[in-house]
Scaffold this motif. Sequence first.
Motif, PDB file in Angstrom:
ATOM      1  N   PRO A  85      -2.686   2.030   8.252  1.00  0.00           N
ATOM      2  CA  PRO A  85      -3.988   1.995   7.580  1.00  0.00           C
ATOM      3  C   PRO A  85      -5.027   2.742   8.418  1.00  0.00           C
ATOM      4  CG  PRO A  85      -3.465  -0.148   8.513  1.00  0.00           C
ATOM      5  CD  PRO A  85      -2.231   0.685   8.651  1.00  0.00           C
ATOM      6  N   LEU A  86      -5.937   3.398   7.750  1.00  0.00           N
ATOM      7  CA  LEU A  86      -6.946   4.179   8.452  1.00  0.00           C
ATOM      8  C   LEU A  86      -7.900   3.272   9.231  1.00  0.00           C
ATOM      9  CD1 LEU A  86      -7.770   7.123   8.818  1.00  0.00           C
ATOM     10  CD2 LEU A  86      -9.265   6.886   6.825  1.00  0.00           C
ATOM     11  N   GLU A 112      -8.268   3.433   1.215  1.00  0.00           N
ATOM     12  CA  GLU A 112      -8.212   2.875   2.573  1.00  0.00           C
ATOM     13  C   GLU A 112      -9.398   1.933   2.808  1.00  0.00           C
ATOM     14  OE1 GLU A 112      -5.873   3.287   4.968  1.00  0.00           O
ATOM     15  OE2 GLU A 112      -4.651   4.506   3.603  1.00  0.00           O
ATOM     16  N   CYS A 159       2.552  -1.082   4.447  1.00  0.00           N
ATOM     17  CA  CYS A 159       2.199   0.316   4.168  1.00  0.00           C
ATOM     18  C   CYS A 159       3.502   1.083   4.010  1.00  0.00           C
ATOM     19  CB  CYS A 159       1.347   0.890   5.301  1.00  0.00           C
ATOM     20  SG  CYS A 159      -0.251   0.075   5.495  1.00  0.00           S
ATOM     21  N   HIS A 163       0.860  -1.187   0.000  1.00  0.00           N
ATOM     22  CA  HIS A 163       0.000   0.000   0.000  1.00  0.00           C
ATOM     23  C   HIS A 163       0.894   1.234   0.000  1.00  0.00           C
ATOM     24  CE1 HIS A 163      -3.710   2.156   0.550  1.00  0.00           C
ATOM     25  NE2 HIS A 163      -3.336   2.684   1.697  1.00  0.00           N
TER      26      HIS A 163
END
Length: 344
Positions: free
Chosen positions: A85-86, A64, A79, A8
């Motif tokens: 990550p949210l 996300e 990430c 990501h």
Amino acid sequence: MAKRIFIHATNVHQGGGRALLVAIINAIPTGLLSILSLDSRMPLSTDKVVKRVQPTLVQRLFAEIWLAKNVALGDVTLCFGNLPPLFKLRGYVVVFVQNRYLIDSVNLDGFSFKTRIRLKIERLWLSYRAGNVNEFLVQTPSMQSLMQARTKAKVSVFPFVENIDGYVRKLHCSDTMEKKDFFFLYVASGEPHKNHMQLIEAWCLLATEGLFPTLTLTLNNMHFAELCFWIESKIESHKICVKNLGSLPHSGVKELYSQVDALIYPSTFESFGLPLIEARQAGLPIIASELDYVRDVLDPEESFDPGSSISIARAVKRFMGVDEASLPLQDASRLVEYLLKKVE
């Protein structure tokens, strides 16, 4: 063994970050299913599954949500853009943190209003979503200490570079005393912590002593127009030998390492300092700030106080083999003699 690996990296598309990201993607085993969520501006030719994300707030929010829906138990998610990550993911989550501004309590006044707002938001994001992470990866012990002060999650040091060949901590230099012309290189963008002003002031001090080594810079003239204009004014007023080649591709930077005598690195603040590693791999001597981030990765041939242009100039002179004049010490009788002359 992971079922799948998600990369990501929706905010990486250029510079050293891009080079590292490409190296990671190329290193993924052929038999492992990999799914990449990348910035739409990131050039990449690959047969892997790629989700392109436009560089807008809304599209990154959707990315996300997409990530949270698609990651499953047994998957590993890397990430690569400093931020967790949210949303909570079901697999094992690793965040690679390279931006020291997000974890160090430093003043942001030197940045534009827009950049300050972005960094403050990212600091909050990192702080409030750190619980979504199983492990943080950083590149140096200094970054590990800073990160551990901000999270209870595991923080591991992984000094990852594109190519490990040729790296040594300390270089055995040949004597530079007989050399007349010296060429130095500073590979850096123009953010305040890169400290170009102190470096240029040091070059001005050298000029006042009749020393004119050549300094090559890699500043983007458009993005850092004000700084470039200031440097040009110093070149004109002090006749210093400074040339700015502008922003270069990574291959162009690597070519420069073979054309200079040393890398000089006055930055006050780095998470890793990739040019230090690359210069060392190229066999270049290094003159750098006497700071932890430098000593984390190597022992420079000369070091200096990055807050002092005098200290930088002296380090350059030492490297050039130019001796500093001794302090003309005086005894007490000379002091008395000096004082008595004031009343003659």
